[in-house]
Write a protein that holds these residues in place. Structure first.
Motif, short mmCIF file in Angstrom:
data_model
loop_
_atom_site.label_atom_id
_atom_site.label_comp_id
_atom_site.label_asym_id
_atom_site.label_seq_id
_atom_site.Cartn_x
_atom_site.Cartn_y
_atom_site.Cartn_z
N ASN A 49 12.54 2.53 4.47
CA ASN A 49 12.90 1.73 3.30
C ASN A 49 11.84 0.67 3.03
O ASN A 49 12.10 -0.54 3.07
N THR A 50 10.64 1.12 2.76
CA THR A 50 9.54 0.23 2.38
C THR A 50 8.86 0.78 1.14
O THR A 50 8.80 1.99 0.92
N VAL A 51 8.34 -0.14 0.35
CA VAL A 51 7.50 0.25 -0.78
C VAL A 51 6.07 -0.14 -0.47
O VAL A 51 5.81 -1.04 0.35
N SER A 52 5.14 0.53 -1.10
CA SER A 52 3.73 0.20 -0.92
C SER A 52 3.08 0.00 -2.27
O SER A 52 3.53 0.55 -3.28
N TYR A 53 2.03 -0.80 -2.28
CA TYR A 53 1.28 -1.05 -3.51
C TYR A 53 -0.08 -1.63 -3.16
O TYR A 53 -0.32 -2.06 -2.02
N LEU A 54 -0.97 -1.64 -4.12
CA LEU A 54 -2.29 -2.22 -3.93
C LEU A 54 -2.28 -3.67 -4.39
O LEU A 54 -1.61 -4.01 -5.37
N ASP A 55 -3.04 -4.50 -3.70
CA ASP A 55 -3.11 -5.90 -4.12
C ASP A 55 -3.92 -6.03 -5.41
O ASP A 55 -4.47 -5.05 -5.92
N ALA A 56 -4.00 -7.23 -5.93
CA ALA A 56 -4.65 -7.45 -7.23
C ALA A 56 -6.12 -7.08 -7.22
O ALA A 56 -6.69 -6.73 -8.26
N VAL A 67 14.45 -4.11 3.40
CA VAL A 67 15.49 -4.69 4.25
C VAL A 67 15.17 -6.15 4.59
O VAL A 67 15.97 -7.05 4.36
N THR A 68 13.98 -6.38 5.14
CA THR A 68 13.62 -7.73 5.58
C THR A 68 12.88 -8.53 4.52
O THR A 68 12.72 -9.74 4.66
N GLN A 69 12.38 -7.86 3.50
CA GLN A 69 11.61 -8.47 2.41
C GLN A 69 10.24 -8.96 2.87
O GLN A 69 9.54 -9.67 2.13
N ARG A 70 9.83 -8.59 4.07
CA ARG A 70 8.50 -8.98 4.56
C ARG A 70 7.47 -7.97 4.10
O ARG A 70 7.75 -6.79 3.96
N ASN A 71 6.25 -8.47 3.87
CA ASN A 71 5.17 -7.56 3.52
C ASN A 71 3.97 -7.76 4.42
O ASN A 71 3.81 -8.83 5.02
N GLU A 72 3.16 -6.72 4.54
CA GLU A 72 1.96 -6.79 5.37
C GLU A 72 0.93 -5.80 4.85
O GLU A 72 1.28 -4.78 4.23
N THR A 73 -0.32 -6.11 5.11
CA THR A 73 -1.41 -5.20 4.77
C THR A 73 -1.56 -4.19 5.89
O THR A 73 -1.75 -4.57 7.05
N ILE A 74 -1.47 -2.91 5.55
CA ILE A 74 -1.55 -1.89 6.60
C ILE A 74 -2.83 -1.06 6.53
O ILE A 74 -3.13 -0.31 7.46
N ALA A 75 -3.59 -1.19 5.45
CA ALA A 75 -4.86 -0.47 5.34
C ALA A 75 -5.71 -1.16 4.28
O ALA A 75 -5.18 -1.72 3.31
N THR A 76 -7.01 -1.10 4.47
CA THR A 76 -7.93 -1.72 3.52
C THR A 76 -9.02 -0.72 3.13
O THR A 76 -9.20 0.31 3.77
N LYS A 77 -9.72 -1.07 2.09
CA LYS A 77 -10.86 -0.25 1.69
C LYS A 77 -11.88 -0.15 2.82
O LYS A 77 -12.44 0.91 3.08
N SER A 78 -12.08 -1.25 3.51
CA SER A 78 -13.02 -1.25 4.64
C SER A 78 -12.56 -0.31 5.74
O SER A 78 -13.39 0.39 6.36
N VAL A 441 9.36 -6.32 -15.18
CA VAL A 441 10.13 -6.72 -14.01
C VAL A 441 10.06 -5.59 -13.00
O VAL A 441 10.28 -4.43 -13.34
N ILE A 442 9.72 -5.93 -11.76
CA ILE A 442 9.77 -4.96 -10.66
C ILE A 442 10.70 -5.53 -9.61
O ILE A 442 10.53 -6.68 -9.16
N GLN A 443 11.70 -4.73 -9.21
CA GLN A 443 12.69 -5.24 -8.27
C GLN A 443 13.19 -4.12 -7.37
O GLN A 443 13.13 -2.94 -7.72
N ILE A 444 13.65 -4.52 -6.20
CA ILE A 444 14.31 -3.60 -5.28
C ILE A 444 15.78 -3.98 -5.23
O ILE A 444 16.12 -5.14 -4.98
N ILE A 445 16.65 -3.00 -5.48
CA ILE A 445 18.09 -3.26 -5.54
C ILE A 445 18.77 -2.52 -4.40
O ILE A 445 18.58 -1.31 -4.23
N ASN A 446 19.55 -3.24 -3.62
CA ASN A 446 20.39 -2.63 -2.59
C ASN A 446 21.63 -2.06 -3.27
O ASN A 446 22.45 -2.81 -3.82
N LEU A 447 21.78 -0.75 -3.28
CA LEU A 447 22.86 -0.12 -4.03
C LEU A 447 24.23 -0.33 -3.38
O LEU A 447 25.25 -0.10 -4.02
N LYS A 448 24.24 -0.76 -2.13
CA LYS A 448 25.52 -1.00 -1.46
C LYS A 448 26.07 -2.38 -1.79
O LYS A 448 27.25 -2.52 -2.11
N ASN A 449 25.25 -3.41 -1.68
CA ASN A 449 25.76 -4.76 -1.93
C ASN A 449 25.22 -5.39 -3.21
O ASN A 449 25.54 -6.53 -3.53
#
Length: 724
Positions: A49-56, A67-78, A441-449
């Motif tokens: 349950n994670t989304v991915s995207y490129l930074d600006a 779930v946790t709303q935390r984000n991290e960089t997992i890969a770079t161009k380098s 608007v970009i949002q993540i919605i928990n369909l249960k709550n």
């Protein structure tokens, strides 16, 4: 307080911060300064349950937990560059960004395509170990590359021939046709009508390749003059005109194990269309929609992949107008006996569950919602989600339907244009939308709550910078007296209610296009707003025959293109004339391609209303247009001589009273230049004056920096002849 505000305005003006209007360059090239805030390449990762995207900066790949709303960089161009250097030390890569075309295989594995100076590679990269697991090469000039299910082979096109390359860069020629009139594996088969977006399909077993073989040796060569040499040369393109000889297409199965080729026995008219091409899940058979050239009778057939023999016809579709298959079959996961078929035969394009005996099991449609894009099955395979067209074509919403009972749920509700998808386990919704009042608007919605995590809530990018005109969506009634039509009006900037303004109607009007949408800016281009900033009322209406409204909305054009479309455009004119700010004597129209046909037709047929027109790449007589598109709507000139004569612009040139500028790309392979040349010649013979401009190196449209020149010419033409 009022004095303080006034001083701020004076200070802002003095410092150069006052709002201004768009320049023609900004309106044409969509300046990044006015881009709506966005997350680039955003998508769900697999099995998590994670989304991915490129930074600006487009340099880093970021994942964010739903779930946790935390984000991290997992890969770079380098990271990618280092991994490529380690895996392919003899190649040189020059990446400008992180690969934008990345896709997830699982939580740690992504695939993407990159190019070196010598080759292209389809790469599998582990974001955890930072290693490249595989890199399938093919030639730098290769096209249409597809990878087999085991990720061990890539099939690609070298000109008109198919090649297959393995990880060791060993290449095998599948076809060796020296005659360029024989085209193998191309997605440009049947001129990409009928939803065709590929020309090759790997079998689910990864050891067979199915491909189109297109023989266009019998199709006339159409000459396109080239002026880049001391003496001009001719580049020929194959162009099957309506009623003339068309291409002959077959489907071939190539078996890598035996090196044997088998042609599917799709018996019938050699000029029929082969559509809806789908492998069975076990790779033993192939399903093909066989459509007659008249495009009013479709058979969904099954063929043996080993022998090519016809097995059976599962079902047939017939209509007095046309049948238009647009989608391959979609088999239910872990169920080789059931598949999804899409058709608008009952009024709206919707999904139907069939078994492989050809029996309809269940209709999966919901009310009059049109299925625009199927997103995929749930993890358990019991339901399927799709983007549906609602609100009389204006909105896009996400729906999910259960296969067992056909029960449908609408998962997005905010009015507007949604692009949404479900997480792998179906518990979260990634929703991106806009409407006329909401930029993005970009949002993540928990369909249960129902808890929502907002990732982007974009501000109006023009606010405080550009003085933008007022825009409204309107509804008018079609010429049939009952059908609602969607319209969009952009008012002149800071208009005076006591003044009257000229009108520019922007029109397309043809099939598979929709101009008016409940999305940011109403679906209009910045050029429309530029013209409104320069004291024009800019108006658009989606007439009957255009997209996103269902079968009956489109079929009114059959055998008489332009007739009902013009009648609806006149209803738009009636609406405009009801507005006090509209100068009824200064109404102009501009359109390209089908819109060019509409523009010219409106000036000729209603010369008391339309005073100025700009027609880009216009169809002037449907007998010169290509067979696949033209014959669907008009039948052949031999079958429908009255319709072709009625819709032709050539026999009406004597009725041209207004000022008409025709623009054409000299390299146009879609609406060939013969259309405008014949119209010009007819005007000369009739003693009618008309303006003409040619873009020597452009095809069906004018793109890149040259489009600034095009839009400047259009704006000046309206200023010169409509404002006088």
């Amino acid at each position: 307080m009022k004095k303080y505000s006034f001083l701020l305005v004076l200070l802002a003006t003095h410092l150069g911060f006052a709002q201004r209007t768009l320049t023609i360059q900004e309106a044409t090239l969509s300046s990044s300064a006015f881009s709506v805030e966005n997350l680039n390449g955003i998508k769900w990762s697999k099995n998590d349950n994670t989304v991915s995207y490129l930074d600006a900066s487009y340099q880093n790949l970021i994942v964010q937990s739903a779930v946790t709303q935390r984000n991290e960089t997992i890969a770079t161009k380098s990271d990618i560059e280092k991994a490529l250097k380690n895996a392919l030390p003899n190649e040189t890569f020059a990446l400008k960004t992180f690969p934008y075309n990345y896709n997830w295989v699982n939580y740690n594995l992504i695939t993407f395509t990159v190019a070196s100076e010598q080759n292209k590679y389809i790469v599998e990269y582990n974001t955890n170990t930072k290693n490249i697991l595989s890199a399938l090469p093919y030639a730098e000039n290769g096209t249409n590359a597809i990878v087999n299910a085991s990720n061990s082979l890539v099939a690609w096109l070298d000109g008109n021939n198919i090649k297959i390359t393995n990880a060791e860069n060993v290449t095998k020629n599948v076809t060796n046709d020296a005659d360029t009139a024989i085209v193998n594996g191309s997605d440009n088969t049947h001129r990409q009508e009928f939803g065709i977006d590929r020309g090759m399909w790997w079998s689910p077993t990864a050891d067979k390749l199915l491909y189109y073989r297109k023989d266009e040796s019998m199709v006339a060569d159409y000459p396109l003059p080239q002026w880049d040499t001391r003496v001009a040369t001719i580049k020929n393109t194959k162009y099957p005109m309506a009623g003339e000889k068309s291409e002959e297409v077959t489907l071939i199965v190539y078996d890598l194990k035996t090196d044997r080729k088998v042609t599917l026995k799709t018996d019938g008219d050699k000029e029929q269309y082969l559509t809806t091409v789908t492998w069975s899940p076990n790779g033993e058979s192939v399903y093909v929609g066989v459509l007659n050239r008249g495009q009013d009778h479709l058979k969904l057939n099954a063929y043996d992949a080993t022998t090519g023999n016809f097995i059976k016809t599962l079902f047939e579709e017939k209509l007095s107008t046309w049948v238009e298959p647009q989608h391959a079959l979609l088999f239910v996961p872990n169920d080789a006996e059931h598949f999804i078929y899409q058709t608008d035969a009952e009024g709206f394009n919707q999904m139907y569950l069939y078994n492989t005996k050809g029996k309809l099991v269940r209709k999966l449609g919901f009310e009059n919602v049109i299925v625009e894009k199927v997103l995929g099955f749930s993890k358990d395979g019991k339901s399927i989600s799709y983007m549906g067209i609602t609100n009389n074509g204006l909105d896009r919403q996400l729906f999910q339907v259960e296969l067992k009972k056909g029960k449908t749920k609408q998962l997005t509700t905010e009015p507007g244009y949604h692009n949404a998808s479900l997480s792998t386990d179906g518990t979260f919704l990634l929703d991106q939308y806009s409407n006329v009042n909401t930029p993005n608007v970009i949002q993540i919605i928990n369909l249960k709550n129902k808890k929502t995590q907002v990732l982007v809530d974009a501000k109006n990018p023009f606010e405080g910078l550009i003085d933008m005109p007022k825009m409204e969506l309107v509804e008018i009634t079609a010429a049939d007296g009952k059908t609602p039509l969607n319209g969009r009006i952009i008012y002149p900037l800071n208009y005076d209610a006591n003044k009257k303004y000229p009108v520019m109607i922007y029109v397309y009007g043809g099939s598979h296009a929709q101009l008016v949408k409940n999305r940011w800016m109403g679906g209009a281009s910045l050029f429309d707003y530029y013209m409104a900033q320069n004291d024009y009322v800019v108006f658009t209406v989606d007439n009957r025959g255009s997209d996103a409204r269902g079968r009956d909305f489109t079929r009114v054009t059959h055998r008489n293109l332009g007739v009902n479309e013009m009648a609806d455009q006149l209803k738009g004119v009636d609406y405009l004339k009801s507005l006090a700010i509209v100068d009824q004597n200064k109404i102009g129209v501009y359109g390209w391609s089908y819109g060019g046909f509409m523009t010219t037709s409106l000036l000729l047929n209603y010369n008391d209303i339309f005073k100025v027109g700009v027609a880009g790449g216009p169809v002037m007589d449907w007998k010169w247009y290509e067979a696949m598109y033209g014959e669907r709507y008009m039948d052949t000139p031999q079958e429908n001589p009255e319709g072709y004569a009625k819709t032709s612009t050539l026999n009406k040139v004597k009725d041209l009273k207004g000022d008409l500028l025709i623009i054409h790309g000299a390299q146009d392979p879609v609406v060939v230049q013969q259309h405008s040349m014949e119209f010009i010649e007819a005007c000369i013979k009739a003693g009618i004056q008309v303006d003409y401009f040619l873009y020597p190196t452009h095809e069906h449209n004018v793109r890149g920096i040259d489009r600034v020149h095009l839009n400047t010419k259009i704006a000046r033409y309206f200023d010169t002849y409509l404002k006088r």
